[in-house]
Motif scaffolding. Structure first.
Motif, PDB file in Angstrom:
ATOM      1  N   GLU A 272       0.843  -1.210   0.000  1.00 50.87           N
ATOM      2  CA  GLU A 272       0.000   0.000   0.000  1.00 50.87           C
ATOM      3  C   GLU A 272       0.876   1.257   0.000  1.00 50.87           C
ATOM      4  O   GLU A 272       0.566   2.239  -0.680  1.00 50.87           O
ATOM      5  N   TYR A 273       1.959   1.231   0.744  1.00 54.20           N
ATOM      6  CA  TYR A 273       2.889   2.369   0.759  1.00 54.20           C
ATOM      7  C   TYR A 273       3.452   2.586  -0.649  1.00 54.20           C
ATOM      8  O   TYR A 273       3.485   3.712  -1.165  1.00 54.20           O
ATOM      9  N   LYS A 274       3.869   1.468  -1.278  1.00 56.24           N
ATOM     10  CA  LYS A 274       4.468   1.601  -2.613  1.00 56.24           C
ATOM     11  C   LYS A 274       3.441   2.099  -3.637  1.00 56.24           C
ATOM     12  O   LYS A 274       3.793   2.778  -4.592  1.00 56.24           O
ATOM     13  N   SER A 275       2.180   1.794  -3.388  1.00 52.01           N
ATOM     14  CA  SER A 275       1.148   2.261  -4.309  1.00 52.01           C
ATOM     15  C   SER A 275       1.012   3.794  -4.218  1.00 52.01           C
ATOM     16  O   SER A 275       0.784   4.472  -5.225  1.00 52.01           O
ATOM     17  N   VAL A 276       1.201   4.346  -3.013  1.00 55.27           N
ATOM     18  CA  VAL A 276       1.171   5.815  -2.869  1.00 55.27           C
ATOM     19  C   VAL A 276       2.340   6.419  -3.665  1.00 55.27           C
ATOM     20  O   VAL A 276       2.180   7.383  -4.423  1.00 55.27           O
ATOM     21  N   ILE A 277       3.521   5.815  -3.515  1.00 58.96           N
ATOM     22  CA  ILE A 277       4.713   6.305  -4.225  1.00 58.96           C
ATOM     23  C   ILE A 277       4.466   6.242  -5.753  1.00 58.96           C
ATOM     24  O   ILE A 277       4.793   7.178  -6.490  1.00 58.96           O
ATOM     25  N   ARG A 278       3.877   5.128  -6.180  1.00 57.18           N
ATOM     26  CA  ARG A 278       3.627   4.953  -7.622  1.00 57.18           C
ATOM     27  C   ARG A 278       2.685   6.048  -8.144  1.00 57.18           C
ATOM     28  O   ARG A 278       2.935   6.657  -9.189  1.00 57.18           O
ATOM     29  N   LYS A 279       1.625   6.338  -7.392  1.00 57.80           N
ATOM     30  CA  LYS A 279       0.669   7.363  -7.842  1.00 57.80           C
ATOM     31  C   LYS A 279       1.328   8.751  -7.857  1.00 57.80           C
ATOM     32  O   LYS A 279       1.057   9.562  -8.743  1.00 57.80           O
ATOM     33  N   LEU A 280       2.178   9.007  -6.871  1.00 52.48           N
ATOM     34  CA  LEU A 280       2.854  10.312  -6.847  1.00 52.48           C
ATOM     35  C   LEU A 280       3.804  10.437  -8.034  1.00 52.48           C
ATOM     36  O   LEU A 280       3.885  11.481  -8.678  1.00 52.48           O
ATOM     37  N   LYS A 281       4.496   9.335  -8.348  1.00 56.51           N
ATOM     38  CA  LYS A 281       5.436   9.368  -9.472  1.00 56.51           C
ATOM     39  C   LYS A 281       4.703   9.466 -10.804  1.00 56.51           C
ATOM     40  O   LYS A 281       5.227  10.008 -11.773  1.00 56.51           O
ATOM     41  N   LYS A 282       3.493   8.913 -10.837  1.00 57.80           N
ATOM     42  CA  LYS A 282       2.699   9.017 -12.064  1.00 57.80           C
ATOM     43  C   LYS A 282       2.322  10.492 -12.293  1.00 57.80           C
ATOM     44  O   LYS A 282       2.384  11.005 -13.409  1.00 57.80           O
ATOM     45  N   ALA A 283       1.963  11.165 -11.195  1.00 56.60           N
ATOM     46  CA  ALA A 283       1.599  12.583 -11.302  1.00 56.60           C
ATOM     47  C   ALA A 283       2.823  13.453 -11.575  1.00 56.60           C
ATOM     48  O   ALA A 283       2.751  14.463 -12.256  1.00 56.60           O
TER      49      ALA A 283
END
Ligand code: SAH
Ligand code: SF4
Length: 429
Positions: A272-283
């Motif tokens: 779940e933490y990595k999913s936050v990082i992924r969404k931030l990097k997508k933005a």
């Protein structure tokens, strides 16, 4: 947060009581130590400092001694009994009452203790603008309602309380009018920000960022600390739409092992933490990250620890606040059995910090030769004829120049990496 509170106490004493600051403690009429109780060591330092101040009071009995902050909040009884010569004990939510507490202490022989949590009252009673600074901190919320099993913050600072939107925007406007170019939003969990106005309109953290960015005088917006569980859709959108928002985020994870995260009651898994990082990097693909780590939590095995190291390498964290777990009385984790030896914990911490330093160095190396923008922060502590600035990715760079550049956003070329420090040169426009 404590720096902010200390600044506000200084402002209160100078604006409302005509005190003037001094660096010579023997000259002082009032001595206040603002404290942190997040780890035991920080707390013990307070009592040893108070012991030194006691000697000053023997020479000059009129000195007023105060303890402010979280140790005051958690240890008010212990302070009154272990250090009865302390005149004022002021919790983190009552610093605005300092002038009143000070006057009372002059009349009373006993320690005056005020460690209440009067919610938002503090912010309505603090002076807003002090001397002009290019970078200003603005508290948007305080407290924490997460109750991680090891942490004292919810008990010392109280539960999460957000300030009204208009108060925040008005404070920021006056800071910008007074010369601020960078705004740093503060809170224990800034992205838990939640405000409902009297018409029922709801403002979350992401929307707050958009409101703040409307003030075009602001060149940079930073915030600390955020919690992995509180990211809303508007915050991800803010990273797409608001160039003022920096491309670096401090996002505490604590451990890379799901088993330990569950014991810490962090409320998320590594995935779940990595999913936050992924969404931030997508933005914002250029995002970089730093984090908080606790090493040697009760029951942490070598395998758990190596999962933290794997995660560090995967996310490429390039900075950390990392500490050995400190048992805090009154927290649920204090009763957990802890079988890892102190020497093993020290080795793990060292290894973790070395891993992050290596990643940080290789990132620094990778930007040599690049053109980047920095916000100049002040004189370089290392080089006489240089000033230092910060990139949007939170890298510190030294460039030739003088104080008059402070607060300027400059385009520079990174020219060299010398040991850990980066140097650059201003690009001719
Ligand atoms: N609210 C933020 C962090 C605020 S506390 C968050 O949880 O995301 C700052 C840091 O202090 C924490 O991230 C944690 O790494 C550290 N900390 C808190 N309690 C601690 C303890 N008992 N021992 C060691 N480190 C601790
Ligand atoms: Fe402490 Fe942060 Fe957990 Fe709150 S979220 S209890 S401040 S570690």
């Amino acid at each position: 947060m404590n720096e902010y509170d200390s600044d506000k106490m200084k402002d209160l004493l100078s604006k409302e009581m005509d005190f003037v600051g001094t660096n010579i403690k023997e000259e002082a009429d009032v001595l206040i130590v603002n404290t942190c109780s997040i780890r035991e060591k920080a707390q013990e330092k307070v009592f040893s400092l108070l012991g030194k101040w006691r000697k000053l009071k023997k020479i000059n009995p009129d000195i007023v001694i105060g303890v402010a902050g979280c140790v005051a909040s958690q240890e008010s009884d212990a302070i009154s009994s272990r250090a009865p010569y302390v005149d004022m004990v002021i919790g983190p939510q009552t610093i605005h009452r300092l002038p009143k507490i000070y006057k009372e202490s002059l009349k009373s022989k006993k320690t005056i203790v005020d460690v209440e949590f009067p919610l938002i009252e503090k912010f309505d009673n603090l002076p807003v603008v002090s001397e002009s600074k290019f970078s200003e901190m603005v508290t948007i919320m305080e407290g924490c309602s997460k109750y991680c099993s090891y942490c004292v913050v919810p008990y010392t600072r109280g539960t999460e309380v957000s300030r009204p939107l208009d108060d925040i925007l008005l404070e920021i406007n006056s800071l910008v009018d007074n010369g601020a170019k960078e705004i740093i939003l503060l809170g224990q969990n800034v992205n838990a920000y939640f405000y409902e106005d009297n018409k029922g309109n709801i403002v979350n953290f992401g929307l707050l960022l958009f409101y703040i960015a409307r003030n075009k005088g602001i060149k940079r917006i930073r915030y600390t600390t955020s919690h992995p569980n509180n990211f809303d859709a508007q915050t991800y959108l803010a990273y797409e739409k608001l160039p003022q928002l920096v491309s670096h985020l401090h996002l505490p994870i604590q451990s890379g092992s799901d088993r330990i995260l569950a014991a810490m009651k962090r409320g998320y898994t590594v995935l779940e933490y990595k999913s936050v990082i992924r969404k931030l990097k997508k933005a914002r693909p250029s995002m970089t990250f730093s984090s908080d780590f606790i090493v040697g939590f009760p029951g942490e095995t070598e395998e758990d620890f190596m999962k933290t190291i794997d995660l560090i390498k995967e996310v490429e964290f390039d900075q950390s606040y990392s500490f050995i777990y400190s048992k805090r009385p009154g927290t649920p984790a204090a009763s957990l059995h802890d079988e890892v030896s102190d020497s093993e914990k020290k080795l793990r911490l060292k290894f973790l910090q070395e891993t992050i330093n290596t990643l940080s160095k290789s990132r620094s190396k990778s930007i040599v030769g690049e053109n980047v923008e920095i916000l100049v922060e002040g004189k370089s502590s290392k080089y006489n004829d240089m000033v230092t600035g910060r990139t949007t990715n939170n890298k510190i760079i030294n460039i030739p120049g003088k104080d008059n550049l402070v607060g300027e956003l400059l385009n520079i070329q990174v020219t060299e990496l010398n040991n850990k420090s980066l140097k650059g040169e201003i690009l001719i426009k």
